[in-house]
Write a protein that holds these residues in place. Structure first.
Motif, PDB file in Angstrom:
ATOM      1  N   PRO A 261       0.887  -1.273   0.169  1.00  0.00           N
ATOM      2  CA  PRO A 261      -0.177  -0.005  -0.101  1.00  0.00           C
ATOM      3  C   PRO A 261       0.804   1.213  -0.023  1.00  0.00           C
ATOM      4  O   PRO A 261       0.416   2.079  -0.560  1.00  0.00           O
ATOM      5  CB  PRO A 261      -0.923  -0.154   1.207  1.00  0.00           C
ATOM      6  CG  PRO A 261      -0.871  -1.656   1.662  1.00  0.00           C
ATOM      7  CD  PRO A 261       0.358  -2.081   1.040  1.00  0.00           C
ATOM      8  N   ASP A 262       1.932   1.195   0.756  1.00  0.00           N
ATOM      9  CA  ASP A 262       2.966   2.333   0.671  1.00  0.00           C
ATOM     10  C   ASP A 262       3.881   2.240  -0.362  1.00  0.00           C
ATOM     11  O   ASP A 262       4.857   3.160  -0.572  1.00  0.00           O
ATOM     12  CB  ASP A 262       3.466   2.505   1.838  1.00  0.00           C
ATOM     13  CG  ASP A 262       2.653   2.696   3.264  1.00  0.00           C
ATOM     14  OD1 ASP A 262       1.711   3.559   2.836  1.00  0.00           O
ATOM     15  OD2 ASP A 262       2.770   2.468   4.489  1.00  0.00           O
ATOM     16  N   ARG A 263       4.011   1.212  -1.265  1.00  0.00           N
ATOM     17  CA  ARG A 263       4.872   1.167  -2.282  1.00  0.00           C
ATOM     18  C   ARG A 263       6.407   0.901  -1.671  1.00  0.00           C
ATOM     19  O   ARG A 263       7.309   1.291  -2.162  1.00  0.00           O
ATOM     20  CB  ARG A 263       5.030   2.197  -3.251  1.00  0.00           C
ATOM     21  CG  ARG A 263       3.518   2.694  -4.045  1.00  0.00           C
ATOM     22  CD  ARG A 263       3.068   1.201  -4.822  1.00  0.00           C
ATOM     23  NE  ARG A 263       1.794   1.403  -5.348  1.00  0.00           N
ATOM     24  CZ  ARG A 263       0.519   1.394  -5.288  1.00  0.00           C
ATOM     25  NH1 ARG A 263       0.353   0.771  -3.862  1.00  0.00           N
ATOM     26  NH2 ARG A 263      -0.077   1.785  -5.996  1.00  0.00           N
ATOM     27  N   LEU A 264       6.277   0.313  -0.428  1.00  0.00           N
ATOM     28  CA  LEU A 264       7.642   0.040   0.302  1.00  0.00           C
ATOM     29  C   LEU A 264       8.144  -1.302   0.511  1.00  0.00           C
ATOM     30  O   LEU A 264       6.901  -2.149   0.763  1.00  0.00           O
ATOM     31  CB  LEU A 264       7.542   0.737   1.648  1.00  0.00           C
ATOM     32  CG  LEU A 264       8.081   2.154   1.854  1.00  0.00           C
ATOM     33  CD1 LEU A 264       8.165   2.322   3.303  1.00  0.00           C
ATOM     34  CD2 LEU A 264       9.433   2.404   1.353  1.00  0.00           C
ATOM     35  N   SER A 265       9.029  -2.052  -0.295  1.00  0.00           N
ATOM     36  CA  SER A 265       9.211  -3.412  -0.013  1.00  0.00           C
ATOM     37  C   SER A 265       9.726  -3.783   0.978  1.00  0.00           C
ATOM     38  O   SER A 265      10.000  -3.006   1.960  1.00  0.00           O
ATOM     39  CB  SER A 265      10.455  -3.519  -1.127  1.00  0.00           C
ATOM     40  OG  SER A 265      11.685  -2.908  -0.710  1.00  0.00           O
ATOM     41  N   ASP A 266       9.808  -5.160   1.508  1.00  0.00           N
ATOM     42  CA  ASP A 266      10.264  -5.622   2.676  1.00  0.00           C
ATOM     43  C   ASP A 266      11.811  -4.904   3.099  1.00  0.00           C
ATOM     44  O   ASP A 266      11.962  -4.772   3.899  1.00  0.00           O
ATOM     45  CB  ASP A 266      10.251  -7.093   2.593  1.00  0.00           C
ATOM     46  CG  ASP A 266       8.748  -7.652   2.741  1.00  0.00           C
ATOM     47  OD1 ASP A 266       7.954  -6.851   3.396  1.00  0.00           O
ATOM     48  OD2 ASP A 266       8.405  -8.834   2.468  1.00  0.00           O
ATOM     49  N   THR A 267      12.599  -5.068   1.926  1.00  0.00           N
ATOM     50  CA  THR A 267      13.815  -4.552   1.891  1.00  0.00           C
ATOM     51  C   THR A 267      13.932  -3.255   2.746  1.00  0.00           C
ATOM     52  O   THR A 267      14.552  -3.014   3.460  1.00  0.00           O
ATOM     53  CB  THR A 267      14.738  -4.697   0.729  1.00  0.00           C
ATOM     54  OG1 THR A 267      14.797  -5.768   0.104  1.00  0.00           O
ATOM     55  CG2 THR A 267      16.105  -4.014   0.714  1.00  0.00           C
ATOM     56  N   ALA A 268      13.030  -2.211   2.055  1.00  0.00           N
ATOM     57  CA  ALA A 268      13.058  -0.947   2.684  1.00  0.00           C
ATOM     58  C   ALA A 268      12.536  -1.036   3.933  1.00  0.00           C
ATOM     59  O   ALA A 268      13.139  -0.320   4.974  1.00  0.00           O
ATOM     60  CB  ALA A 268      12.126  -0.142   1.727  1.00  0.00           C
ATOM     61  N   LYS A 269      11.691  -1.849   4.256  1.00  0.00           N
ATOM     62  CA  LYS A 269      11.263  -1.763   5.692  1.00  0.00           C
ATOM     63  C   LYS A 269      12.087  -2.298   6.617  1.00  0.00           C
ATOM     64  O   LYS A 269      12.533  -1.661   7.779  1.00  0.00           O
ATOM     65  CB  LYS A 269       9.906  -2.618   5.989  1.00  0.00           C
ATOM     66  CG  LYS A 269       8.581  -1.985   5.058  1.00  0.00           C
ATOM     67  CD  LYS A 269       7.388  -2.751   5.082  1.00  0.00           C
ATOM     68  CE  LYS A 269       6.359  -2.194   4.325  1.00  0.00           C
ATOM     69  NZ  LYS A 269       5.308  -3.292   4.165  1.00  0.00           N
ATOM     70  N   ASN A 310       5.173   8.398   7.613  1.00  0.00           N
ATOM     71  CA  ASN A 310       5.388   8.555   6.239  1.00  0.00           C
ATOM     72  C   ASN A 310       5.704   9.880   5.478  1.00  0.00           C
ATOM     73  O   ASN A 310       6.231   9.984   4.307  1.00  0.00           O
ATOM     74  CB  ASN A 310       3.859   8.067   5.582  1.00  0.00           C
ATOM     75  CG  ASN A 310       3.762   6.832   5.559  1.00  0.00           C
ATOM     76  OD1 ASN A 310       4.653   6.005   5.084  1.00  0.00           O
ATOM     77  ND2 ASN A 310       2.763   6.093   6.052  1.00  0.00           N
ATOM     78  N   VAL A 311       5.118  11.237   6.201  1.00  0.00           N
ATOM     79  CA  VAL A 311       5.589  12.549   5.587  1.00  0.00           C
ATOM     80  C   VAL A 311       5.905  13.252   6.777  1.00  0.00           C
ATOM     81  O   VAL A 311       6.818  14.139   6.624  1.00  0.00           O
ATOM     82  CB  VAL A 311       4.031  12.980   5.065  1.00  0.00           C
ATOM     83  CG1 VAL A 311       4.234  14.298   4.788  1.00  0.00           C
ATOM     84  CG2 VAL A 311       3.577  12.203   3.969  1.00  0.00           C
ATOM     85  N   ASN A 312       5.586  13.129   8.096  1.00  0.00           N
ATOM     86  CA  ASN A 312       5.919  13.971   9.247  1.00  0.00           C
ATOM     87  C   ASN A 312       7.324  14.559   9.071  1.00  0.00           C
ATOM     88  O   ASN A 312       8.181  13.608   9.130  1.00  0.00           O
ATOM     89  CB  ASN A 312       5.399  13.320  10.502  1.00  0.00           C
ATOM     90  CG  ASN A 312       5.361  14.462  11.674  1.00  0.00           C
ATOM     91  OD1 ASN A 312       5.959  15.407  11.537  1.00  0.00           O
ATOM     92  ND2 ASN A 312       4.691  14.296  12.480  1.00  0.00           N
TER      93      ASN A 312
END
Length: 444
Positions: A261-269, A310-312
């Motif tokens: 949903p956030d277009r973030l891969s597991d690698t990014a997380k 996500n933005v803050n």
């Protein structure tokens, strides 16, 4: 990067074709200060193939003990002519790798430290890309923070003296083949930002060192002073160096996942989780000066707590909004570093922390909900929200116990860096400040 032999031929040809007489051999000390010495063009070919000898204790900062023989081996891929020097008998610069008399990499070389961490990423199948947003101030001179403009965030004043300085700086950076993505006035009076275009971490560390010199050079030419001091004015925002970063594999952004949903891969997380888990350990490197911690305080848009969102813009890690069609730009922004850090070491520890998260598959905690400054210390503790170190001494003590930072920097740089930081703190602690005189002299 082109083949070394081809790069050497290119550097020699550039020197011949542009009437280069002097070449500055650049490297950094452990604290991130630009060091070097000059040779004449007649010595260039020999330097490129064999290196040039010098006293290597120059890179040890405050903790210099005794002379040591080292060689500066120029990286021909970094050869560039300095545009602010005369065109006749011109001057060029080249970044160097430091080697021992046995032709082995010198473990105390910050550039080698970054190379070693990049190699770890390569073994895992990744290329590490970074894009720093580098803030700084213009002042009338280097004796007191007297501002040269009254602008604010993104102000556009065509008569602004500092705007012309920034314009000239961007043009000179591009003459040095350092692409600029954007530039603008920052929040505080006389505070500016120039963002360099995303590239691999080693090229970017070299570019950051060049950038800082160019900013100062242009300011000096116009009879003012540019500083990368993190917090020169107590009542306004300090200067940060937010680092946008991502991993690529096979030419593809490994941080992007179309199904998430956030277009973030597991690698990014996992990478974000690694940064968060080890944030307190790496802060002495990303924020290495006593003054760095005057910036990391509430109410000035700098991170204080170890959170992500996500933005803050108040969180330590920010994930910028995703724009469809720009999959390759998916990235995360680490907001603690300031522009007075050593970029080679800062990139190294951030990469090491992120890769540790990827390798060990750290779980990413929930993003921060709301403003973490508005809740009590007890509630933050209950939610597992840690704070960044309050001062350099606390940061030193945390880093001393960090196996991750020791491994990332190597024993030589780790021990020397902390020795330098302890000296800096001791010198600071021995000062009698204006605050103490004003507060205590009249009453005690």
């Amino acid at each position: 990067m082109v083949d070394r032999d081809q790069a050497i031929e290119y550097a020699l040809k550039e020197a011949r074709d542009n009437d280069v007489k002097f070449i500055r051999l650049w490297f950094t000390d452990i604290l991130g200060n630009l060091k070097g010495f000059a040779i004449t063009v007649e010595e260039l070919e020999s330097a490129l193939t064999r290196g040039m000898g010098f006293d290597g204790s120059a890179i040890e900062g405050f903790a210099r003990v005794e002379e040591k023989d080292l060689y500066a081996l120029p990286d021909p891929n970094t050869f560039a002519i300095l545009p602010w020097r005369p065109r006749e008998n011109a001057v060029a610069r080249v970044f160097c790798d430091l080697i021992t008399p046995d032709e082995e990499p010198f473990e105390g070389d910050p550039r080698f430290v970054l190379r070693r961490n990049i190699e770890r990423a390569t073994r895992m199948g990744f290329t590490y890309y970074v894009g720093p947003e580098i803030e700084y101030f213009y002042f009338k001179d280097d004796t007191w923070p007297n501002t040269v403009d009254k602008g604010g965030y993104f102000d556009q004043d065509t008569t602004d003296f500092a705007t012309d300085l920034r314009r000239e700086t961007v043009l000179m950076l591009e003459e040095l083949s350092i692409p600029v993505e954007a530039s603008h006035h920052e929040v505080a009076p006389s505070q500016h930002e120039i963002d360099l275009r995303y590239t691999d971490a080693l090229s970017m560390a070299d570019a950051v060192m060049t950038y800082k010199l160019v900013v100062k050079e242009i300011a000096q030419r116009h009879n003012c002073y540019a500083t990368f001091m993190p917090k020169p004015i107590a009542t306004v925002n300090g200067s940060g160096m937010h680092i946008n970063q991502s991993l690529f594999t096979g030419g593809r952004n490994a941080f992007y996942d179309a199904e998430d949903p956030d277009r973030l891969s597991d690698t990014a997380k996992h990478f974000i989780a690694g940064l968060l888990k080890h944030a307190r350990e790496i802060t002495a490197v990303t924020n290495q000066w006593v003054n760095s911690y005057k910036r990391l305080v509430p109410n000035f848009e700098a991170p204080v707590h170890v959170t992500w969102a996500n933005v803050n813009r108040a969180d330590l890690v920010r994930v910028p909004s995703f724009k469809p069609g720009r999959e390759e730009s998916r990235r995360i922004e680490y907001r603690a570093p300031d522009p007075a850090c050593n970029p080679y070491l800062a990139f190294s520890v951030m990469l090491a922390a992120g890769l540790e998260g990827v390798e060990r598959e750290y779980d990413l905690p929930e993003p921060a909900a709301g403003d973490v400054f508005e809740i009590s210390d007890t509630e933050r503790a209950g939610r597992g929200i840690e704070s960044l170190p309050n001062n350099l001494l606390e940061a030193i003590h945390i880093t001393e116990e960090s196996e991750l930072v020791r491994k990332a920097l190597g024993d030589a740089v780790f021990d020397n860096f902390l020795a330098n930081k302890k000296i800096d703190w001791e010198r600071y602690g021995a000062q009698v400040t204006e605050y103490e005189i004003g507060r205590y002299l009249p009453t005690l």
